[in-house]
Write a protein that holds these residues in place. Structure first.
Motif, PDB file in Angstrom:
ATOM      1  N   ILE A 164       4.719  -4.237 -33.413  1.00 63.11           N
ATOM      2  CA  ILE A 164       5.070  -3.603 -32.131  1.00 63.11           C
ATOM      3  C   ILE A 164       3.973  -2.609 -31.751  1.00 63.11           C
ATOM      4  CG2 ILE A 164       6.524  -1.800 -33.234  1.00 63.11           C
ATOM      5  CD1 ILE A 164       8.359  -2.071 -30.680  1.00 63.11           C
ATOM      6  N   LEU A 165       3.705  -2.547 -30.455  1.00 57.83           N
ATOM      7  CA  LEU A 165       2.730  -1.597 -29.930  1.00 57.83           C
ATOM      8  C   LEU A 165       3.526  -0.471 -29.268  1.00 57.83           C
ATOM      9  CD1 LEU A 165      -0.360  -1.484 -29.711  1.00 57.83           C
ATOM     10  CD2 LEU A 165      -0.182  -2.707 -27.537  1.00 57.83           C
ATOM     11  N   LEU A 166       3.313   0.762 -29.734  1.00 56.81           N
ATOM     12  CA  LEU A 166       4.041   1.913 -29.201  1.00 56.81           C
ATOM     13  C   LEU A 166       3.077   2.702 -28.319  1.00 56.81           C
ATOM     14  CD1 LEU A 166       5.552   3.003 -32.647  1.00 56.81           C
ATOM     15  CD2 LEU A 166       6.750   1.724 -30.838  1.00 56.81           C
ATOM     16  N   MET A 167       3.397   2.797 -27.033  1.00 54.88           N
ATOM     17  CA  MET A 167       2.451   3.421 -26.102  1.00 54.88           C
ATOM     18  C   MET A 167       3.122   4.591 -25.386  1.00 54.88           C
ATOM     19  SD  MET A 167       0.742  -0.114 -24.638  1.00 54.88           S
ATOM     20  CE  MET A 167      -0.915   0.479 -24.400  1.00 54.88           C
ATOM     21  N   ASP A 168       2.527   5.793 -25.524  1.00 54.94           N
ATOM     22  CA  ASP A 168       3.120   6.994 -24.928  1.00 54.94           C
ATOM     23  C   ASP A 168       2.304   7.419 -23.707  1.00 54.94           C
ATOM     24  OD1 ASP A 168       4.484   9.285 -24.355  1.00 54.94           O
ATOM     25  OD2 ASP A 168       4.422  10.091 -26.396  1.00 54.94           O
ATOM     26  N   GLU A 169       2.795   7.087 -22.533  1.00 57.59           N
ATOM     27  CA  GLU A 169       2.105   7.369 -21.262  1.00 57.59           C
ATOM     28  C   GLU A 169       0.606   7.062 -21.369  1.00 57.59           C
ATOM     29  OE1 GLU A 169       3.241  10.820 -19.086  1.00 57.59           O
ATOM     30  OE2 GLU A 169       5.043  11.125 -20.252  1.00 57.59           O
ATOM     31  N   PRO A 170       0.258   5.835 -21.778  1.00 56.76           N
ATOM     32  CA  PRO A 170      -1.138   5.549 -22.089  1.00 56.76           C
ATOM     33  C   PRO A 170      -2.071   5.629 -20.880  1.00 56.76           C
ATOM     34  CG  PRO A 170       0.124   3.522 -22.007  1.00 56.76           C
ATOM     35  CD  PRO A 170       1.121   4.649 -21.939  1.00 56.76           C
ATOM     36  N   PHE A 171      -1.521   5.468 -19.672  1.00 52.19           N
ATOM     37  CA  PHE A 171      -2.390   5.473 -18.490  1.00 52.19           C
ATOM     38  C   PHE A 171      -2.152   6.715 -17.637  1.00 52.19           C
ATOM     39  CE2 PHE A 171      -1.416   0.673 -18.898  1.00 52.19           C
ATOM     40  CZ  PHE A 171      -2.263   0.581 -20.002  1.00 52.19           C
ATOM     41  N   GLY A 172      -1.388   7.666 -18.173  1.00 52.24           N
ATOM     42  CA  GLY A 172      -0.966   8.849 -17.428  1.00 52.24           C
ATOM     43  C   GLY A 172      -2.117   9.738 -16.979  1.00 52.24           C
ATOM     44  N   ALA A 173      -3.233   9.706 -17.711  1.00 52.82           N
ATOM     45  CA  ALA A 173      -4.332  10.613 -17.370  1.00 52.82           C
ATOM     46  C   ALA A 173      -5.445   9.914 -16.587  1.00 52.82           C
ATOM     47  CB  ALA A 173      -4.905  11.215 -18.658  1.00 52.82           C
ATOM     48  N   LEU A 174      -5.199   8.673 -16.180  1.00 52.98           N
ATOM     49  CA  LEU A 174      -6.271   7.913 -15.508  1.00 52.98           C
ATOM     50  C   LEU A 174      -6.141   8.000 -13.989  1.00 52.98           C
ATOM     51  CD1 LEU A 174      -6.138   4.704 -17.754  1.00 52.98           C
ATOM     52  CD2 LEU A 174      -7.664   6.686 -17.989  1.00 52.98           C
ATOM     53  N   ASP A 175      -7.264   7.837 -13.293  1.00 56.15           N
ATOM     54  CA  ASP A 175      -7.213   7.811 -11.825  1.00 56.15           C
ATOM     55  C   ASP A 175      -6.504   6.540 -11.369  1.00 56.15           C
ATOM     56  OD1 ASP A 175      -9.359   5.668 -10.853  1.00 56.15           O
ATOM     57  OD2 ASP A 175     -10.136   6.695 -12.623  1.00 56.15           O
ATOM     58  N   ALA A 176      -6.090   6.524 -10.094  1.00 55.89           N
ATOM     59  CA  ALA A 176      -5.221   5.448  -9.602  1.00 55.89           C
ATOM     60  C   ALA A 176      -5.831   4.057  -9.778  1.00 55.89           C
ATOM     61  CB  ALA A 176      -4.898   5.697  -8.135  1.00 55.89           C
ATOM     62  N   LEU A 177      -7.103   3.920  -9.476  1.00 51.11           N
ATOM     63  CA  LEU A 177      -7.730   2.600  -9.550  1.00 51.11           C
ATOM     64  C   LEU A 177      -7.832   2.110 -10.999  1.00 51.11           C
ATOM     65  CD1 LEU A 177      -9.101   0.305  -8.008  1.00 51.11           C
ATOM     66  CD2 LEU A 177     -11.274   1.511  -8.281  1.00 51.11           C
ATOM     67  N   THR A 178      -8.285   3.007 -11.883  1.00 51.43           N
ATOM     68  CA  THR A 178      -8.400   2.649 -13.297  1.00 51.43           C
ATOM     69  C   THR A 178      -7.025   2.320 -13.871  1.00 51.43           C
ATOM     70  OG1 THR A 178     -10.209   4.231 -13.414  1.00 51.43           O
ATOM     71  CG2 THR A 178      -9.401   3.392 -15.506  1.00 51.43           C
ATOM     72  N   LYS A 179      -6.026   3.081 -13.425  1.00 52.71           N
ATOM     73  CA  LYS A 179      -4.662   2.858 -13.894  1.00 52.71           C
ATOM     74  C   LYS A 179      -4.208   1.442 -13.525  1.00 52.71           C
ATOM     75  CE  LYS A 179      -0.151   5.088 -13.509  1.00 52.71           C
ATOM     76  NZ  LYS A 179       0.560   6.293 -13.145  1.00 52.71           N
ATOM     77  N   THR A 180      -4.449   1.048 -12.293  1.00 49.89           N
ATOM     78  CA  THR A 180      -4.069  -0.300 -11.857  1.00 49.89           C
ATOM     79  C   THR A 180      -4.800  -1.353 -12.698  1.00 49.89           C
ATOM     80  OG1 THR A 180      -3.697   0.504  -9.637  1.00 49.89           O
ATOM     81  CG2 THR A 180      -3.996  -1.857  -9.857  1.00 49.89           C
ATOM     82  N   GLN A 181      -6.088  -1.105 -12.954  1.00 51.74           N
ATOM     83  CA  GLN A 181      -6.857  -2.072 -13.765  1.00 51.74           C
ATOM     84  C   GLN A 181      -6.273  -2.175 -15.176  1.00 51.74           C
ATOM     85  OE1 GLN A 181     -10.716  -0.298 -13.376  1.00 51.74           O
ATOM     86  NE2 GLN A 181     -11.243  -1.477 -11.554  1.00 51.74           N
ATOM     87  N   MET A 182      -5.901  -1.017 -15.731  1.00 55.67           N
ATOM     88  CA  MET A 182      -5.340  -1.013 -17.091  1.00 55.67           C
ATOM     89  C   MET A 182      -3.969  -1.681 -17.120  1.00 55.67           C
ATOM     90  SD  MET A 182      -7.550   0.273 -19.087  1.00 55.67           S
ATOM     91  CE  MET A 182      -6.588   0.570 -20.548  1.00 55.67           C
ATOM     92  N   GLN A 183      -3.193  -1.475 -16.061  1.00 58.96           N
ATOM     93  CA  GLN A 183      -1.884  -2.150 -15.989  1.00 58.96           C
ATOM     94  C   GLN A 183      -2.078  -3.664 -15.958  1.00 58.96           C
ATOM     95  OE1 GLN A 183      -0.323  -0.302 -12.472  1.00 58.96           O
ATOM     96  NE2 GLN A 183       0.561   1.422 -13.581  1.00 58.96           N
ATOM     97  N   ASN A 184      -3.058  -4.111 -15.156  1.00 57.44           N
ATOM     98  CA  ASN A 184      -3.327  -5.554 -15.086  1.00 57.44           C
ATOM     99  C   ASN A 184      -3.755  -6.088 -16.448  1.00 57.44           C
ATOM    100  OD1 ASN A 184      -2.702  -5.510 -12.391  1.00 57.44           O
ATOM    101  ND2 ASN A 184      -4.825  -5.332 -11.703  1.00 57.44           N
ATOM    102  N   LEU A 185      -4.556  -5.276 -17.146  1.00 56.56           N
ATOM    103  CA  LEU A 185      -5.052  -5.682 -18.465  1.00 56.56           C
ATOM    104  C   LEU A 185      -3.909  -5.820 -19.475  1.00 56.56           C
ATOM    105  CD1 LEU A 185      -7.984  -5.663 -20.148  1.00 56.56           C
ATOM    106  CD2 LEU A 185      -6.963  -3.593 -21.050  1.00 56.56           C
ATOM    107  N   ILE A 186      -3.067  -4.801 -19.555  1.00 55.30           N
ATOM    108  CA  ILE A 186      -1.997  -4.840 -20.567  1.00 55.30           C
ATOM    109  C   ILE A 186      -0.960  -5.908 -20.216  1.00 55.30           C
ATOM    110  CG2 ILE A 186      -0.438  -3.017 -19.669  1.00 55.30           C
ATOM    111  CD1 ILE A 186      -1.473  -3.294 -23.330  1.00 55.30           C
ATOM    112  N   ARG A 187      -0.748  -6.130 -18.913  1.00 56.69           N
ATOM    113  CA  ARG A 187       0.175  -7.182 -18.493  1.00 56.69           C
ATOM    114  C   ARG A 187      -0.314  -8.552 -18.979  1.00 56.69           C
ATOM    115  NH1 ARG A 187      -0.301  -6.743 -13.332  1.00 56.69           N
ATOM    116  NH2 ARG A 187       1.423  -5.315 -13.027  1.00 56.69           N
ATOM    117  N   ARG A 188      -1.605  -8.806 -18.760  1.00 57.30           N
ATOM    118  CA  ARG A 188      -2.164 -10.106 -19.178  1.00 57.30           C
ATOM    119  C   ARG A 188      -2.126 -10.260 -20.701  1.00 57.30           C
ATOM    120  NH1 ARG A 188      -5.898  -9.469 -14.878  1.00 57.30           N
ATOM    121  NH2 ARG A 188      -7.326  -8.434 -16.294  1.00 57.30           N
TER     122      ARG A 188
END
Ligand SMILES: Nc1ncnc2c1ncn2[C@@H]1O[C@H](COP(=O)(O)OP(=O)(O)OP(=O)(O)O)[C@@H](O)[C@H]1O
Ligand SMILES: [Mg+2]
Length: 269
Positions: A164-188
């Motif tokens: 299991i991967l435990l992630m605590d607000e992993p994208f909380g400190a990123l700017d909006a664009l980077t956050k979206t990119q990271m969401q797309n990455l983890i989703r895939r």
């Protein structure tokens, strides 16, 4: 409380009546109280709730950093007792060795376990490709952007092939664009690998955009007040636009969660 059984079969994680009081037994103000939660293989569980409600506390129990004051947390029927690479942890700020190369950071876990160098080299290559950092293996971590550091942290966790991967607000400190990119990455990554992910976020859109299930916790002391499946991932992956987040069902879910959290907070005034 809304509760729907999302999966059938053997649970991977079983949290049973867990209370955690940082003051120990006999303490008067538990951070979480009587939390029970089963997580099934392949689920992407997004956990939401007001600040201070105990989300990170629950994650730390699952990681084995702290032990419940009462109740139990198990992985595959075994009591979680201490830190183990079976449970990979990614925090808001990547915990990396800044002066080491990306390769050395990602290889750290398997190196500690004395995995053969040939396998480590192949795995580093594989997981750097997975997080789209091919070509960055020899960069030092301090040379990377925040989003890239988070990708190194994810690769460093995945290389241990955690249950299991435990992630605590992993994208909380990123700017909006980077956050979206990271969401797309983890989703895939999740969709392809069917990894099990426990993901804390305070962003309702993020929970709905990523999760296969959303768990909402009450204000302090945290209890589970809602737990339901969501299913926007496939539509998002098959869509060329971001229309999913404006769909009726998405907006309904969004409103439901926000109401739940605000009603709970208002009830404390
Ligand atoms: N090490 C600690 N010692 C004592 N109390 C703690 C400790 N860690 C957390 N707490 C308390 O436990 C409660 C839950 O904290 P926790 O960090 O789990 O909340 P959270 O839901 O993750 O909050 P946030 O959304 O702000 O990250 C809070 O009241 C907090 O002050
Ligand atoms: Mg927290």
């Amino acid at each position: 409380m809304l509760e729907e059984q999302t999966e059938s079969g053997q649970q991977l994680i079983s949290v049973d009546q867990v209370t955690l009081d940082y003051g120990g037994k006999g303490g008067t103000s538990p951070a979480i109280k009587d939390v029970s939660l089963d997580i099934y293989p392949g689920e992407f569980v997004c956990v939401m709730g007001p600040s201070g409600c105990g989300k990170s506390t629950l994650l730390k129990i699952l990681a084995g950093f702290i032990k419940p004051t009462s109740g139990s947390a198990q992985l595959n029927g075994q009591l979680i007792d201490g830190i183990d690479s079976q449970r990979g942890v990614v925090f808001q700020n990547a915990t990396l060795y800044d002066w080491y190369s990306v390769r050395k950071n990602v290889a750290f876990g398997p190196n500690m376990k004395h995995v053969a160098k040939k396998i480590i080299d192949a795995d580093v290559k594989k997981y750097l490709a997975e997080v789209k950092l091919t070509g960055f293996a020899d960069k030092k971590v301090f040379e990377l952007s925040g989003g890239m550091k988070q990708r190194v942290a994810i690769a460093s966790a995945l290389i241990n092939k955690p249950e299991i991967l435990l992630m605590d607000e992993p994208f909380g400190a990123l700017d909006a664009l980077t956050k979206t990119q990271m969401q797309n990455l983890i989703r895939r990554i999740w969709f392809r690998s069917q990894n099990t992910i426990f993901f804390i976020t305070h962003d309702v859109d993020e929970a709905l955009l990523l999760g296969s299930r959303v768990v909402v916790m009450s204000k302090h002391p945290g209890r589970v007040i809602a737990d339901f499946p969501v299913n926007f991932t496939e539509t998002i992956l098959n869509s060329q636009t971001d229309s999913t987040r404006y769909s009726k069902s998405f907006l309904q879910r969004r409103k439901y969660i926000l109401n739940l959290i605000s009603q709970d907070e208002e009830a404390s005034f």
